[in-house]
Design a protein around this motif. Structure first.
Motif, PDB file in Angstrom:
ATOM      1  N   LYS A 177       0.785  -1.253   0.193  1.00  0.00           N
ATOM      2  CA  LYS A 177       0.141  -0.110   0.557  1.00  0.00           C
ATOM      3  C   LYS A 177       0.658   1.557   0.435  1.00  0.00           C
ATOM      4  CE  LYS A 177      -3.913  -2.453   2.471  1.00  0.00           C
ATOM      5  NZ  LYS A 177      -4.896  -1.892   3.245  1.00  0.00           N
ATOM      6  N   VAL A 178       0.331   2.222  -0.362  1.00  0.00           N
ATOM      7  CA  VAL A 178       1.270   3.480  -0.481  1.00  0.00           C
ATOM      8  C   VAL A 178       1.700   4.243   0.488  1.00  0.00           C
ATOM      9  CG1 VAL A 178      -1.212   4.794  -0.985  1.00  0.00           C
ATOM     10  CG2 VAL A 178       1.604   5.788  -1.866  1.00  0.00           C
ATOM     11  N   ILE A 179       2.875   4.488   0.616  1.00  0.00           N
ATOM     12  CA  ILE A 179       2.916   5.244   1.872  1.00  0.00           C
ATOM     13  C   ILE A 179       2.406   6.600   1.775  1.00  0.00           C
ATOM     14  CG2 ILE A 179       5.146   5.652   3.664  1.00  0.00           C
ATOM     15  CD1 ILE A 179       5.953   2.777   2.614  1.00  0.00           C
ATOM     16  N   SER A 180       2.290   7.024   3.013  1.00  0.00           N
ATOM     17  CA  SER A 180       1.669   8.028   3.305  1.00  0.00           C
ATOM     18  C   SER A 180       2.255   9.006   4.629  1.00  0.00           C
ATOM     19  CB  SER A 180      -0.120   8.715   3.577  1.00  0.00           C
ATOM     20  OG  SER A 180      -0.327   8.393   2.059  1.00  0.00           O
ATOM     21  N   PRO A 181       2.707  10.822   4.381  1.00  0.00           N
ATOM     22  CA  PRO A 181       3.108  11.223   5.709  1.00  0.00           C
ATOM     23  C   PRO A 181       2.000  11.071   6.538  1.00  0.00           C
ATOM     24  CG  PRO A 181       2.416  12.539   3.869  1.00  0.00           C
ATOM     25  CD  PRO A 181       2.167  11.440   3.092  1.00  0.00           C
ATOM     26  N   SER A 182       2.553  10.865   8.209  1.00  0.00           N
ATOM     27  CA  SER A 182       2.402  10.972   9.463  1.00  0.00           C
ATOM     28  C   SER A 182       1.273  12.818   9.845  1.00  0.00           C
ATOM     29  CB  SER A 182       2.955  10.336  10.820  1.00  0.00           C
ATOM     30  OG  SER A 182       4.187  11.852  10.686  1.00  0.00           O
ATOM     31  N   ARG A 183       0.455  12.653  10.578  1.00  0.00           N
ATOM     32  CA  ARG A 183       0.343  14.066  11.209  1.00  0.00           C
ATOM     33  C   ARG A 183       1.205  14.766  11.509  1.00  0.00           C
ATOM     34  NH1 ARG A 183      -6.045  12.552  13.713  1.00  0.00           N
ATOM     35  NH2 ARG A 183      -7.229  12.054  12.166  1.00  0.00           N
ATOM     36  N   GLU A 184       2.304  14.548  11.824  1.00  0.00           N
ATOM     37  CA  GLU A 184       2.772  15.272  12.346  1.00  0.00           C
ATOM     38  C   GLU A 184       3.558  15.657  11.336  1.00  0.00           C
ATOM     39  OE1 GLU A 184       2.106  11.878  13.511  1.00  0.00           O
ATOM     40  OE2 GLU A 184       1.620  13.004  16.007  1.00  0.00           O
ATOM     41  N   GLU A 185       4.006  14.443  11.163  1.00  0.00           N
ATOM     42  CA  GLU A 185       5.087  14.753   9.828  1.00  0.00           C
ATOM     43  C   GLU A 185       4.700  16.952   8.479  1.00  0.00           C
ATOM     44  OE1 GLU A 185       7.396  13.695   5.707  1.00  0.00           O
ATOM     45  OE2 GLU A 185       6.608  12.565   6.818  1.00  0.00           O
ATOM     46  N   VAL A 186       3.477  16.252   8.564  1.00  0.00           N
ATOM     47  CA  VAL A 186       2.228  17.674   7.670  1.00  0.00           C
ATOM     48  C   VAL A 186       1.948  18.936   8.893  1.00  0.00           C
ATOM     49  CG1 VAL A 186       0.102  18.056   6.869  1.00  0.00           C
ATOM     50  CG2 VAL A 186       1.253  15.629   5.985  1.00  0.00           C
ATOM     51  N   ARG A 187       2.121  18.534   9.411  1.00  0.00           N
ATOM     52  CA  ARG A 187       1.977  19.514  10.498  1.00  0.00           C
ATOM     53  C   ARG A 187       3.540  20.620  11.068  1.00  0.00           C
ATOM     54  NH1 ARG A 187      -1.204  16.462  14.551  1.00  0.00           N
ATOM     55  NH2 ARG A 187       0.108  16.032  15.638  1.00  0.00           N
ATOM     56  N   ALA A 188       4.364  19.586  10.429  1.00  0.00           N
ATOM     57  CA  ALA A 188       5.505  20.196  10.567  1.00  0.00           C
ATOM     58  C   ALA A 188       5.948  20.404   9.074  1.00  0.00           C
ATOM     59  CB  ALA A 188       6.851  19.121  11.289  1.00  0.00           C
ATOM     60  N   PRO A 190       3.836  21.201   5.956  1.00  0.00           N
ATOM     61  CA  PRO A 190       1.797  21.842   4.838  1.00  0.00           C
ATOM     62  C   PRO A 190       3.027  20.972   3.539  1.00  0.00           C
ATOM     63  CG  PRO A 190       2.481  23.411   6.559  1.00  0.00           C
ATOM     64  CD  PRO A 190       4.285  22.813   6.286  1.00  0.00           C
ATOM     65  N   ARG A 191       4.072  20.311   2.771  1.00  0.00           N
ATOM     66  CA  ARG A 191       4.279  20.383   1.384  1.00  0.00           C
ATOM     67  C   ARG A 191       4.315  19.422   0.972  1.00  0.00           C
ATOM     68  NH1 ARG A 191       7.508  26.039  -0.208  1.00  0.00           N
ATOM     69  NH2 ARG A 191       6.090  27.029  -0.791  1.00  0.00           N
ATOM     70  N   SER A 192       4.189  18.208   2.404  1.00  0.00           N
ATOM     71  CA  SER A 192       4.360  17.199   2.209  1.00  0.00           C
ATOM     72  C   SER A 192       3.235  16.006   2.335  1.00  0.00           C
ATOM     73  CB  SER A 192       4.884  16.500   3.765  1.00  0.00           C
ATOM     74  OG  SER A 192       4.340  17.030   4.482  1.00  0.00           O
TER      75      SER A 192
END
Length: 203
Positions: A177-188, A190-192
């Motif tokens: 399955k595709v691996i997506s960024p965690s919520r923590e990474e997106v908060r740190a 946003p372009r991820s």
């Protein structure tokens, strides 16, 4: 050549390209309609916007931007030609969309589509994937990791990995399955938020 154990393809645009190159990648500033990654490339965004037929422009926007209002937007762009700057194009697209947008600016998909057309991005990605596979170390389970940022890229990578997988081809898909960024990474960062990671290896 010397086979390698791992290769990473990060398909994201550089922030410097988006914000500092003055080539019209961003729809938030008044810049020339260029969008070439290679300044020596022949095709520019100006050519696509102003010289493509309305039908061809609609095809580009629909195919590479996955924009359901592609035909209407292409018609409005054609009516407003010549369009010389990124900001002017964004304003035309915004009027064509008639404010029927919420989360993302209506020009986002159109700019993506034109940029992909100008740079032949999907053709180059498929070519790069084939070259990458040939560079991997077949004896030590060399891996290729690809980070994509929109659905067209991700589908191409997913399809390529599936085609190359199996005993006869010698590849195995590691990330089912595709691996997506965690919520923590997106908060740190946003372009991820739209990043999608897939992994395959030689077997």
């Amino acid at each position: 050549f010397c086979p390698v154990d791992g290769i990473l393809l990060d398909l994201g645009l550089s922030s410097l390209q988006l914000e500092g190159e003055g080539r019209g990648f961003s729809f938030r500033r008044e810049e020339p309609l260029d969008m070439r990654f290679d300044p020596l490339g022949k095709l520019t965004a100006w050519d696509v916007v102003n010289e493509y037929s309305q039908k061809e422009l609609a095809r580009v926007i629909a195919t590479y931007g996955e924009e359901h209002k592609a035909a209407h937007i292409a018609r409005v762009i054609a009516y407003n030609r010549p369009i010389d700057t990124s900001l002017h194009l964004a304003q035309v697209v915004e009027r064509a969309a008639r404010q029927s947008w919420s989360r993302i600016h209506p020009a986002t998909r159109v700019f993506q589509a034109i940029r992909i057309e100008v740079n032949g991005e999907l053709d180059n990605l498929e070519l790069a994937l084939r070259q990458v596979v040939s560079l991997l170390d077949h004896n030590h389970q060399g891996r290729v990791v690809v980070i994509s940022y929109h659905s067209l890229e991700d589908r191409l990578v997913k399809r390529f990995f599936r085609q190359e997988s199996g005993e006869s081809k010698g590849m195995r898909v590691v990330s089912k399955k595709v691996i997506s960024p965690s919520r923590e990474e997106v908060r740190a960062n946003p372009r991820s938020r739209s990043a999608r990671l897939r992994v395959a290896e030689h077997i």
